[in-house]
Design a protein around this motif. Structure first.
Motif, PDB file in Angstrom:
ATOM      1  N   ALA A 133      27.871  42.476  48.524  1.00 50.11           N
ATOM      2  CA  ALA A 133      28.669  43.666  48.809  1.00 50.11           C
ATOM      3  C   ALA A 133      27.934  44.936  48.388  1.00 50.11           C
ATOM      4  CB  ALA A 133      30.018  43.570  48.089  1.00 50.11           C
ATOM      5  N   LEU A 134      27.191  44.860  47.280  1.00 48.18           N
ATOM      6  CA  LEU A 134      26.405  46.016  46.837  1.00 48.18           C
ATOM      7  C   LEU A 134      25.322  46.359  47.852  1.00 48.18           C
ATOM      8  CD1 LEU A 134      25.711  48.083  44.629  1.00 48.18           C
ATOM      9  CD2 LEU A 134      24.273  46.328  43.568  1.00 48.18           C
ATOM     10  N   SER A 135      24.678  45.345  48.409  1.00 48.78           N
ATOM     11  CA  SER A 135      23.647  45.562  49.418  1.00 48.78           C
ATOM     12  C   SER A 135      24.237  46.208  50.672  1.00 48.78           C
ATOM     13  CB  SER A 135      22.973  44.235  49.782  1.00 48.78           C
ATOM     14  OG  SER A 135      22.067  44.382  50.845  1.00 48.78           O
ATOM     15  N   ASP A 136      25.354  45.672  51.154  1.00 51.77           N
ATOM     16  CA  ASP A 136      25.975  46.213  52.362  1.00 51.77           C
ATOM     17  C   ASP A 136      26.535  47.611  52.127  1.00 51.77           C
ATOM     18  OD1 ASP A 136      25.401  43.925  53.793  1.00 51.77           O
ATOM     19  OD2 ASP A 136      27.309  42.967  53.332  1.00 51.77           O
ATOM     20  N   GLY A 137      27.135  47.832  50.956  1.00 54.39           N
ATOM     21  CA  GLY A 137      27.666  49.149  50.653  1.00 54.39           C
ATOM     22  C   GLY A 137      26.575  50.202  50.559  1.00 54.39           C
ATOM     23  N   SER A 138      25.436  49.838  49.975  1.00 53.01           N
ATOM     24  CA  SER A 138      24.312  50.777  49.874  1.00 53.01           C
ATOM     25  C   SER A 138      23.764  51.122  51.255  1.00 53.01           C
ATOM     26  CB  SER A 138      23.206  50.180  49.002  1.00 53.01           C
ATOM     27  OG  SER A 138      23.685  49.905  47.693  1.00 53.01           O
ATOM     28  N   PHE A 139      23.677  50.117  52.118  1.00 55.08           N
ATOM     29  CA  PHE A 139      23.195  50.371  53.472  1.00 55.08           C
ATOM     30  C   PHE A 139      24.130  51.320  54.219  1.00 55.08           C
ATOM     31  CE2 PHE A 139      23.585  49.038  57.990  1.00 55.08           C
ATOM     32  CZ  PHE A 139      22.392  49.566  58.448  1.00 55.08           C
ATOM     33  N   SER A 140      25.443  51.160  54.031  1.00 51.03           N
ATOM     34  CA  SER A 140      26.399  52.017  54.742  1.00 51.03           C
ATOM     35  C   SER A 140      26.225  53.486  54.376  1.00 51.03           C
ATOM     36  CB  SER A 140      27.833  51.565  54.454  1.00 51.03           C
ATOM     37  OG  SER A 140      28.212  51.846  53.112  1.00 51.03           O
ATOM     38  N   LEU A 141      25.712  53.770  53.180  1.00 51.47           N
ATOM     39  CA  LEU A 141      25.519  55.158  52.760  1.00 51.47           C
ATOM     40  C   LEU A 141      24.406  55.853  53.544  1.00 51.47           C
ATOM     41  CD1 LEU A 141      25.879  54.799  48.872  1.00 51.47           C
ATOM     42  CD2 LEU A 141      27.581  55.625  50.515  1.00 51.47           C
ATOM     43  N   THR A 142      23.506  55.085  54.167  1.00 50.41           N
ATOM     44  CA  THR A 142      22.432  55.693  54.970  1.00 50.41           C
ATOM     45  C   THR A 142      22.872  55.984  56.399  1.00 50.41           C
ATOM     46  OG1 THR A 142      21.503  53.582  55.784  1.00 50.41           O
ATOM     47  CG2 THR A 142      20.760  54.370  53.611  1.00 50.41           C
ATOM     48  N   LEU A 143      24.019  55.439  56.821  1.00 48.69           N
ATOM     49  CA  LEU A 143      24.431  55.598  58.215  1.00 48.69           C
ATOM     50  C   LEU A 143      24.760  57.040  58.599  1.00 48.69           C
ATOM     51  CD1 LEU A 143      26.557  52.360  58.769  1.00 48.69           C
ATOM     52  CD2 LEU A 143      24.165  52.798  59.329  1.00 48.69           C
ATOM     53  N   PRO A 144      25.372  57.862  57.724  1.00 45.46           N
ATOM     54  CA  PRO A 144      25.587  59.267  58.124  1.00 45.46           C
ATOM     55  C   PRO A 144      24.296  60.006  58.452  1.00 45.46           C
ATOM     56  CG  PRO A 144      26.982  58.717  56.254  1.00 45.46           C
ATOM     57  CD  PRO A 144      26.061  57.550  56.458  1.00 45.46           C
ATOM     58  N   LEU A 145      23.204  59.714  57.730  1.00 48.79           N
ATOM     59  CA  LEU A 145      21.922  60.348  58.036  1.00 48.79           C
ATOM     60  C   LEU A 145      21.406  59.911  59.406  1.00 48.79           C
ATOM     61  CD1 LEU A 145      20.197  59.979  54.548  1.00 48.79           C
ATOM     62  CD2 LEU A 145      21.200  62.045  55.534  1.00 48.79           C
ATOM     63  N   ARG A 146      21.564  58.649  59.709  1.00 47.31           N
ATOM     64  CA  ARG A 146      21.147  58.152  61.015  1.00 47.31           C
ATOM     65  C   ARG A 146      21.977  58.788  62.125  1.00 47.31           C
ATOM     66  NH1 ARG A 146      18.330  53.201  60.797  1.00 47.31           N
ATOM     67  NH2 ARG A 146      17.948  52.484  58.663  1.00 47.31           N
ATOM     68  N   LEU A 147      23.278  58.898  61.891  1.00 43.45           N
ATOM     69  CA  LEU A 147      24.155  59.505  62.891  1.00 43.45           C
ATOM     70  C   LEU A 147      23.766  60.965  63.143  1.00 43.45           C
ATOM     71  CD1 LEU A 147      27.617  58.013  61.878  1.00 43.45           C
ATOM     72  CD2 LEU A 147      26.476  57.746  64.089  1.00 43.45           C
ATOM     73  N   ALA A 148      23.501  61.699  62.073  1.00 46.39           N
ATOM     74  CA  ALA A 148      23.088  63.095  62.236  1.00 46.39           C
ATOM     75  C   ALA A 148      21.807  63.184  63.059  1.00 46.39           C
ATOM     76  CB  ALA A 148      22.899  63.746  60.864  1.00 46.39           C
ATOM     77  N   TYR A 149      20.886  62.259  62.824  1.00 44.78           N
ATOM     78  CA  TYR A 149      19.618  62.251  63.556  1.00 44.78           C
ATOM     79  C   TYR A 149      19.839  62.002  65.046  1.00 44.78           C
ATOM     80  CZ  TYR A 149      14.961  60.607  64.974  1.00 44.78           C
ATOM     81  OH  TYR A 149      13.772  60.429  65.615  1.00 44.78           O
ATOM     82  N   TYR A 150      20.660  61.007  65.376  1.00 42.80           N
ATOM     83  CA  TYR A 150      20.865  60.676  66.781  1.00 42.80           C
ATOM     84  C   TYR A 150      21.763  61.691  67.480  1.00 42.80           C
ATOM     85  CZ  TYR A 150      18.569  56.318  65.620  1.00 42.80           C
ATOM     86  OH  TYR A 150      17.653  55.389  65.201  1.00 42.80           O
ATOM     87  N   PHE A 151      22.709  62.294  66.759  1.00 47.71           N
ATOM     88  CA  PHE A 151      23.515  63.368  67.349  1.00 47.71           C
ATOM     89  C   PHE A 151      22.640  64.565  67.730  1.00 47.71           C
ATOM     90  CE2 PHE A 151      27.624  61.702  65.466  1.00 47.71           C
ATOM     91  CZ  PHE A 151      28.254  61.565  66.704  1.00 47.71           C
ATOM     92  N   ARG A 152      21.571  64.771  66.969  1.00 48.48           N
ATOM     93  CA  ARG A 152      20.653  65.878  67.242  1.00 48.48           C
ATOM     94  C   ARG A 152      19.610  65.515  68.299  1.00 48.48           C
ATOM     95  NH1 ARG A 152      20.639  70.873  66.598  1.00 48.48           N
ATOM     96  NH2 ARG A 152      18.491  70.974  65.869  1.00 48.48           N
ATOM     97  N   GLY A 153      19.748  64.368  68.916  1.00 48.01           N
ATOM     98  CA  GLY A 153      18.809  63.976  69.957  1.00 48.01           C
ATOM     99  C   GLY A 153      17.457  63.552  69.429  1.00 48.01           C
ATOM    100  N   GLY A 154      17.417  63.011  68.222  1.00 45.71           N
ATOM    101  CA  GLY A 154      16.161  62.534  67.649  1.00 45.71           C
ATOM    102  C   GLY A 154      15.376  63.600  66.934  1.00 45.71           C
ATOM    103  N   VAL A 155      16.066  64.522  66.263  1.00 45.06           N
ATOM    104  CA  VAL A 155      15.407  65.552  65.472  1.00 45.06           C
ATOM    105  C   VAL A 155      15.830  65.372  64.013  1.00 45.06           C
ATOM    106  CG1 VAL A 155      15.131  68.026  65.057  1.00 45.06           C
ATOM    107  CG2 VAL A 155      15.368  67.162  67.403  1.00 45.06           C
TER     108      VAL A 155
END
Length: 346
Positions: free
Chosen positions: A78-100
């Protein structure tokens, strides 16, 4: 070998024309990748974050957690999965910006690194859970003495260290510039695909095939023992055996749905890039890698279901935690916690 290798391939210095053609093909298809990742991570982030943080809270409320090796492993999962979920907002911001990429370089490296640490720690922790269940059925009298919480914790620490060190090469790839924009999840050196292919097979053998064969062996042994002892008396023992089979069956399904497609398609894709396959075939494989990588990332929301459906104590504590939260509105939160403690000591 990783998700940022999906966007900027190179076939090495021996065939520049093939390399440039593949680069053009890949980048012409960026829109599909961005849409797929955006949709997937929008669904995964709230569910993965809330479920895994909630699971950790429930595990910590269990007063008997120190007497269970399985619970120690599940907490690490659960610690591993929870830590990974914290990186998803950064990925979303990147893809919302069209890869910037508009964040520091070290955050880009951490996101890439975090995906692979989560992927392979999840695989190894799930394998460890299956082995513990097999021990509980194969050696019902002596397994508690063999699989102590302290030993389980030491093995988990070893898993973190092994995967963390093995994934360190992914920290070497940070922000790179393409078409005048800062990009993340793209290789800075497109001439290293042959080395990446070798690393892929090392990860495939040690990080997937060996754990998967271990789980299949555990599952086969559990089914044989359950069938052989189906006539034994004692409903409690029968329930324990059924829960053991359910857990290993769910772990096997997770491997087949989340991990197997990604590792197979990733290997084919790397062969296509290194071998200079037809552009249409390579792009089709890239799309397949995008889809299977989304499936691999979804293991962070599948694992909490495993805790709930395979562990009676976890279900009981979830119900008690819910009762305590409701009762806290009336000023009786402490009595709710006391209810949890009483159940765990019974």
């Amino acid at each position: 070998m990783n998700e940022h290798l999906l966007t900027n391939p190179g076939g090495g210095g021996n065939n520049t024309s093939v390399t440039m053609e593949l680069v053009k093909c890949f980048h012409d298809d960026d829109a599909f990748k961005y849409r797929a990742y955006t949709f997937t991570y929008l669904l995964l982030f709230p569910v993965a974050f809330l479920c895994n943080i909630g699971a950790l809270a429930v595990f910590f409320m269990q007063s008997t957690r120190r007497s269970s090796a399985s619970c120690v492993v599940m907490m690490n999962l659960a610690l591993s999965d929870g830590s990974f979920s914290l990186t998803l907002p950064l990925r979303l911001a990147y893809y919302f910006r069209g890869g910037v990429w508009e964040f520091p370089d070290w955050l880009c490296r951490l996101c890439v690194y975090g995906f692979y640490v989560n992927l392979y720690t999840s695989i190894l922790f799930l394998t460890l859970l299956s082995v513990l269940r097999w021990l509980a059925v194969a050696r019902p009298l002596g397994h508690r003495a063999q699989a102590t919480p302290t030993r389980a914790l030491l093995v988990c620490v070893g898993v973190w260290l092994f995967v963390g060190v093995s994934s360190a090469p992914f920290l070497s790839n940070g922000v790179t510039n393409r078409a005048g924009f800062p990009r993340c999840f793209e290789p800075s050196n497109p001439s290293s695909w042959g080395r990446v292919l070798i690393l892929n097979y090392v990860a495939l053998a040690l990080g997937f095939l060996l754990p998967f064969l271990t789980i299949i062996s555990c599952y086969s042994s559990l089914v044989r023992r359950l069938t052989a002892r189906s006539g034994l008396h004692g409903s409690g023992r029968r329930r324990n055996r059924h829960r053991s089979v359910h857990l290993v069956a769910m772990v096997t399904a997770t491997f087949l749905l989340c991990f197997l497609p990604y590792h197979v398609i990733r290997s084919l894709h790397l062969h296509a890039v290194c071998g200079g396959w037809n552009c249409d075939v390579t792009v089709a494989l890239q799309r397949a890698v995008v889809v299977t990588l989304c499936l691999a990332a979804s293991n962070s929301v599948v694992n909490p279901l495993l805790y709930y459906y395979s562990t009676r104590t976890f279900r009981d504590n979830m119900r008690d935690a819910h009762s305590s939260l409701l009762s806290s509105r009336g000023g009786s939160f402490k009595s709710g916690l006391a209810l949890i403690r009483r159940r765990n000591t019974n």
